[in-house]
Design a protein around this motif. Structure first.
Motif, mmCIF file in Angstrom:
data_model
loop_
_atom_site.group_PDB
_atom_site.id
_atom_site.type_symbol
_atom_site.label_atom_id
_atom_site.label_comp_id
_atom_site.label_asym_id
_atom_site.label_seq_id
_atom_site.Cartn_x
_atom_site.Cartn_y
_atom_site.Cartn_z
ATOM 1 N N PRO A 20 0.801 -1.221 0.000
ATOM 2 C CA PRO A 20 0.000 0.000 0.000
ATOM 3 C C PRO A 20 0.839 1.279 0.000
ATOM 4 C CG PRO A 20 -0.757 -1.499 1.695
ATOM 5 C CD PRO A 20 0.496 -2.065 1.128
ATOM 6 N N ALA A 21 2.011 1.221 0.609
ATOM 7 C CA ALA A 21 2.877 2.404 0.621
ATOM 8 C C ALA A 21 3.335 2.743 -0.795
ATOM 9 C CB ALA A 21 4.077 2.170 1.539
ATOM 10 N N VAL A 22 3.709 1.726 -1.557
ATOM 11 C CA VAL A 22 4.115 1.941 -2.946
ATOM 12 C C VAL A 22 2.922 2.429 -3.759
ATOM 13 C CG1 VAL A 22 4.892 0.764 -5.040
ATOM 14 C CG2 VAL A 22 6.016 0.298 -2.864
ATOM 15 N N ALA A 23 1.759 1.777 -3.568
ATOM 16 C CA ALA A 23 0.553 2.164 -4.300
ATOM 17 C C ALA A 23 0.176 3.611 -3.999
ATOM 18 C CB ALA A 23 -0.598 1.224 -3.952
ATOM 19 N N LYS A 24 0.268 4.006 -2.742
ATOM 20 C CA LYS A 24 -0.074 5.372 -2.361
ATOM 21 C C LYS A 24 0.842 6.382 -3.056
ATOM 22 C CE LYS A 24 -0.788 8.405 1.553
ATOM 23 N NZ LYS A 24 -0.756 8.575 2.994
ATOM 24 N N ARG A 25 2.114 6.079 -3.099
ATOM 25 C CA ARG A 25 3.073 6.979 -3.753
ATOM 26 C C ARG A 25 2.769 7.100 -5.244
ATOM 27 N NH1 ARG A 25 4.988 10.457 -5.821
ATOM 28 N NH2 ARG A 25 7.173 10.913 -6.147
ATOM 29 N N LEU A 26 2.425 5.988 -5.858
ATOM 30 C CA LEU A 26 2.086 6.015 -7.281
ATOM 31 C C LEU A 26 0.825 6.837 -7.532
ATOM 32 C CD1 LEU A 26 2.861 2.293 -8.075
ATOM 33 C CD2 LEU A 26 4.087 4.270 -9.002
ATOM 34 N N LEU A 34 -3.581 -0.839 -9.713
ATOM 35 C CA LEU A 34 -4.264 -2.097 -9.460
ATOM 36 C C LEU A 34 -3.454 -2.805 -8.385
ATOM 37 C CD1 LEU A 34 -6.514 -4.071 -10.311
ATOM 38 C CD2 LEU A 34 -4.885 -5.036 -11.935
ATOM 39 N N LEU A 35 -4.092 -3.137 -7.269
ATOM 40 C CA LEU A 35 -3.419 -3.714 -6.105
ATOM 41 C C LEU A 35 -4.069 -5.039 -5.764
ATOM 42 C CD1 LEU A 35 -1.495 -3.209 -3.589
ATOM 43 C CD2 LEU A 35 -3.483 -2.187 -2.495
ATOM 44 N N SER A 36 -3.265 -6.051 -5.444
ATOM 45 C CA SER A 36 -3.828 -7.330 -5.025
ATOM 46 C C SER A 36 -3.996 -7.345 -3.510
ATOM 47 C CB SER A 36 -2.935 -8.491 -5.478
ATOM 48 O OG SER A 36 -1.684 -8.446 -4.843
ATOM 49 N N GLU A 40 -11.818 -9.505 1.117
ATOM 50 C CA GLU A 40 -12.698 -8.415 0.683
ATOM 51 C C GLU A 40 -12.496 -7.187 1.568
ATOM 52 O OE1 GLU A 40 -15.038 -6.155 -1.429
ATOM 53 O OE2 GLU A 40 -14.636 -8.220 -2.002
ATOM 54 N N GLU A 41 -12.296 -7.403 2.869
ATOM 55 C CA GLU A 41 -12.069 -6.280 3.780
ATOM 56 C C GLU A 41 -10.792 -5.532 3.427
ATOM 57 O OE1 GLU A 41 -12.615 -9.483 4.982
ATOM 58 O OE2 GLU A 41 -14.754 -9.132 5.333
ATOM 59 N N GLU A 42 -9.724 -6.275 3.123
ATOM 60 C CA GLU A 42 -8.463 -5.632 2.735
ATOM 61 C C GLU A 42 -8.612 -4.876 1.421
ATOM 62 O OE1 GLU A 42 -5.629 -8.807 2.700
ATOM 63 O OE2 GLU A 42 -5.253 -8.651 4.852
ATOM 64 N N ARG A 43 -9.371 -5.442 0.477
ATOM 65 C CA ARG A 43 -9.595 -4.750 -0.785
ATOM 66 C C ARG A 43 -10.367 -3.458 -0.579
ATOM 67 N NH1 ARG A 43 -9.905 -10.147 -2.202
ATOM 68 N NH2 ARG A 43 -12.175 -10.291 -2.133
ATOM 69 N N ALA A 44 -11.424 -3.524 0.241
ATOM 70 C CA ALA A 44 -12.226 -2.325 0.507
ATOM 71 C C ALA A 44 -11.393 -1.258 1.209
ATOM 72 C CB ALA A 44 -13.446 -2.687 1.352
ATOM 73 N N HIS A 45 -10.574 -1.672 2.163
ATOM 74 C CA HIS A 45 -9.729 -0.717 2.888
ATOM 75 C C HIS A 45 -8.722 -0.060 1.939
ATOM 76 C CE1 HIS A 45 -7.537 1.100 6.163
ATOM 77 N NE2 HIS A 45 -6.422 0.599 5.657
ATOM 78 N N ALA A 46 -8.104 -0.858 1.083
ATOM 79 C CA ALA A 46 -7.104 -0.316 0.149
ATOM 80 C C ALA A 46 -7.724 0.730 -0.768
ATOM 81 C CB ALA A 46 -6.476 -1.439 -0.668
ATOM 82 N N VAL A 47 -8.886 0.417 -1.335
ATOM 83 C CA VAL A 47 -9.543 1.365 -2.238
ATOM 84 C C VAL A 47 -9.989 2.602 -1.468
ATOM 85 C CG1 VAL A 47 -11.548 1.702 -3.741
ATOM 86 C CG2 VAL A 47 -10.200 -0.384 -3.915
ATOM 87 N N GLY A 48 -10.455 2.421 -0.228
ATOM 88 C CA GLY A 48 -10.836 3.566 0.595
ATOM 89 C C GLY A 48 -9.665 4.483 0.876
ATOM 90 N N ARG A 55 -7.837 0.235 -7.866
ATOM 91 C CA ARG A 55 -8.680 -0.950 -7.805
ATOM 92 C C ARG A 55 -7.917 -2.014 -7.071
ATOM 93 N NH1 ARG A 55 -9.997 -3.441 -12.960
ATOM 94 N NH2 ARG A 55 -11.039 -4.896 -11.590
ATOM 95 N N ALA A 56 -8.629 -2.807 -6.289
ATOM 96 C CA ALA A 56 -8.005 -3.922 -5.588
ATOM 97 C C ALA A 56 -8.681 -5.207 -6.047
ATOM 98 C CB ALA A 56 -8.134 -3.749 -4.082
ATOM 99 N N VAL A 57 -7.891 -6.216 -6.334
ATOM 100 C CA VAL A 57 -8.401 -7.493 -6.820
ATOM 101 C C VAL A 57 -7.932 -8.613 -5.896
ATOM 102 C CG1 VAL A 57 -8.501 -6.718 -9.218
ATOM 103 C CG2 VAL A 57 -6.427 -7.794 -8.364
#
Length: 62
Positions: A20-26, A34-36, A40-48, A55-57
């Protein structure tokens, strides 16, 4: 900051820690991400956390 404007990035690994740190910087640099994530909770948190340009898959099973 538009260092990664109009770029698309795939961040694989986990949805906690460095992923998530890398994704946030990007995202901050203007990329769409697109983050794996495992659950479902981790995906929702990441997108939030990352916003509408992310998008989280589900993480592929080994």
């Amino acid at each position: 900051m538009t260092e990664y404007a109009r770029r698309k990035a795939l961040v694989v690994g986990e949805s906690t820690g460095i992923g998530p740190a890398v994704a946030k910087r990007l995202v901050e640099g203007g990329a769409s991400v697109l983050l794996s994530a495992r659950t479902e909770e981790e995906r929702a948190h990441a997108v939030g956390e990352l916003g509408s340009v992310a998008r989280a898959v589900p993480r592929p099973r080994s």
